[in-house]
Scaffold this motif. Structure first.
Motif, mmCIF file in Angstrom:
data_model
loop_
_atom_site.group_PDB
_atom_site.id
_atom_site.type_symbol
_atom_site.label_atom_id
_atom_site.label_comp_id
_atom_site.label_asym_id
_atom_site.label_seq_id
_atom_site.Cartn_x
_atom_site.Cartn_y
_atom_site.Cartn_z
ATOM 1 N N HIS A 22 22.942 -8.447 25.826
ATOM 2 C CA HIS A 22 21.660 -9.122 25.605
ATOM 3 C C HIS A 22 21.204 -9.659 26.965
ATOM 4 C CE1 HIS A 22 22.227 -8.724 21.337
ATOM 5 N NE2 HIS A 22 23.356 -9.417 21.377
ATOM 6 N N CYS A 23 20.009 -9.277 27.371
ATOM 7 C CA CYS A 23 19.540 -9.574 28.733
ATOM 8 C C CYS A 23 18.091 -10.049 28.706
ATOM 9 C CB CYS A 23 19.612 -8.318 29.606
ATOM 10 S SG CYS A 23 21.234 -7.533 29.650
ATOM 11 N N PHE A 24 17.702 -10.706 29.802
ATOM 12 C CA PHE A 24 16.280 -10.994 30.013
ATOM 13 C C PHE A 24 15.854 -10.223 31.243
ATOM 14 C CE2 PHE A 24 12.410 -13.259 31.052
ATOM 15 C CZ PHE A 24 11.827 -13.356 29.789
ATOM 16 N N SER A 25 15.005 -9.216 31.032
ATOM 17 C CA SER A 25 14.640 -8.298 32.110
ATOM 18 C C SER A 25 13.309 -8.688 32.749
ATOM 19 C CB SER A 25 14.563 -6.862 31.588
ATOM 20 O OG SER A 25 13.417 -6.700 30.772
ATOM 21 N N TYR A 30 13.152 -10.103 26.836
ATOM 22 C CA TYR A 30 14.448 -10.073 26.148
ATOM 23 C C TYR A 30 14.727 -8.662 25.638
ATOM 24 C CZ TYR A 30 18.343 -11.630 23.226
ATOM 25 O OH TYR A 30 19.588 -11.817 22.669
ATOM 26 N N GLN A 31 15.900 -8.130 26.010
ATOM 27 C CA GLN A 31 16.268 -6.768 25.630
ATOM 28 C C GLN A 31 17.739 -6.695 25.227
ATOM 29 O OE1 GLN A 31 14.198 -3.906 25.559
ATOM 30 N NE2 GLN A 31 12.595 -5.466 25.799
ATOM 31 N N ASN A 106 8.623 -11.734 25.311
ATOM 32 C CA ASN A 106 8.332 -10.465 25.971
ATOM 33 C C ASN A 106 8.313 -10.679 27.474
ATOM 34 O OD1 ASN A 106 7.994 -9.015 23.501
ATOM 35 N ND2 ASN A 106 5.968 -9.950 23.262
ATOM 36 N N LYS A 107 7.775 -9.734 28.219
ATOM 37 C CA LYS A 107 7.727 -9.863 29.674
ATOM 38 C C LYS A 107 7.125 -11.211 30.055
ATOM 39 C CE LYS A 107 5.847 -7.768 33.871
ATOM 40 N NZ LYS A 107 5.114 -6.624 34.465
ATOM 41 N N ASN A 108 7.849 -11.961 30.869
ATOM 42 C CA ASN A 108 7.377 -13.264 31.331
ATOM 43 C C ASN A 108 7.983 -13.515 32.701
ATOM 44 O OD1 ASN A 108 6.852 -16.025 31.784
ATOM 45 N ND2 ASN A 108 6.731 -16.425 29.570
ATOM 46 N N GLN A 141 6.870 -22.430 27.733
ATOM 47 C CA GLN A 141 6.616 -22.001 26.361
ATOM 48 C C GLN A 141 5.522 -22.807 25.663
ATOM 49 O OE1 GLN A 141 10.568 -21.883 24.509
ATOM 50 N NE2 GLN A 141 10.692 -19.714 25.043
ATOM 51 N N GLY A 142 4.943 -23.765 26.392
ATOM 52 C CA GLY A 142 3.791 -24.494 25.874
ATOM 53 C C GLY A 142 4.100 -25.543 24.830
#
Length: 228
Positions: A22-25, A30-31, A106-108, A141-142
């Motif tokens: 589990h990774c954050f790309s 998140y993938q 998602n992409k961030n 994240q607001g």
């Protein structure tokens, strides 16, 4: 085939030799990836499976909606933080935390580069960096508290009030929150050791109110023991 940098958040051994990561790309957020043969006797790259290691993957897309598989794995940058017991404890806690709160992200690029910034702070032995970082994630994240004239943070409403609404959110703890939120470089803020445990507890309470299905990370007990 797609090559990209990712931070490893967690991994699970699958069968005898394989793993699910589990990774954050950087490109896709998140993938989840399938890594074949990482635990085979001849594979020396299993040493790269450390929480928050920055890795470069070559990824083969999965069939249909299937999981993507990793065909190549390289370390982007080596780091000495894993040789320091306090830093390692913080890393495990934050990776545990992020693996939960970023699952729907998602992409961030802001999140991605803030993780990098946090690791850099920790490499300079800023052992309170995780406390600052968790507030930064709330801002991205607001759902961070709104600043007003009150002296007591209400964790449920995310606003400051003139009267205390929660026993953990004393005036001292609330002012730490406010200082982190308004300071341009919050990593320069020094949180006195006598307040760190209560401040961490207040973070967990706030996340409970504002992050859906939030659960206390299993590694909390370890980080509390190491910083007693």
């Amino acid at each position: 085939m797609n090559a990209q940098d990712s931070f490893l958040l967690s991994y699970i051994k699958y069968g005898e030799n394989d793993a699910v990561l589990h990774c954050f790309s950087e490109e896709d957020g998140y993938q989840t990836y399938f890594l074949k043969g990482i635990y085979s006797k001849k594979n020396k790259k299993k040493a790269l499976l450390l929480p928050l290691n920055k890795l470069n993957f070559s990824v083969n897309p999965g069939r249909g909606n299937g999981i993507q598989s990793v065909s190549r794995l390289e370390l982007v940058k080596s780091n000495d933080i894993y040789n320091d017991i306090k830093s390692t404890t913080v890393i495990f806690f934050i990776s545990d935390f992020l693996n939960q709160v970023l699952r729907n992200e998602n992409k961030n690029l802001n999140v991605f580069f803030r993780i990098e910034e946090f690791i850099e702070e920790l490499s300079h032995q800023n052992y309170q960096a995780h406390l600052i970082f968790l507030v930064i994630i709330l801002k991205i994240q607001g759902v961070a508290p709104l600043i007003n004239q009150g002296n007591f943070l209400d964790p449920e409403t995310g606003t400051f009030s003139q009267n205390t609404t929660h026993p953990l959110f004393t005036e001292e703890i609330s002012m730490i929150w406010k200082n982190i939120l308004i300071t341009e470089n919050p990593y320069q803020i020094k949180i006195h050791s006598s307040f760190r445990k209560d401040f961490l507890d207040s973070l967990l309470v706030y996340y409970h109110y504002h992050v859906t299905d939030f659960k206390i990370p299993a590694s909390l007990e370890v980080i509390q023991q190491i910083f007693e």
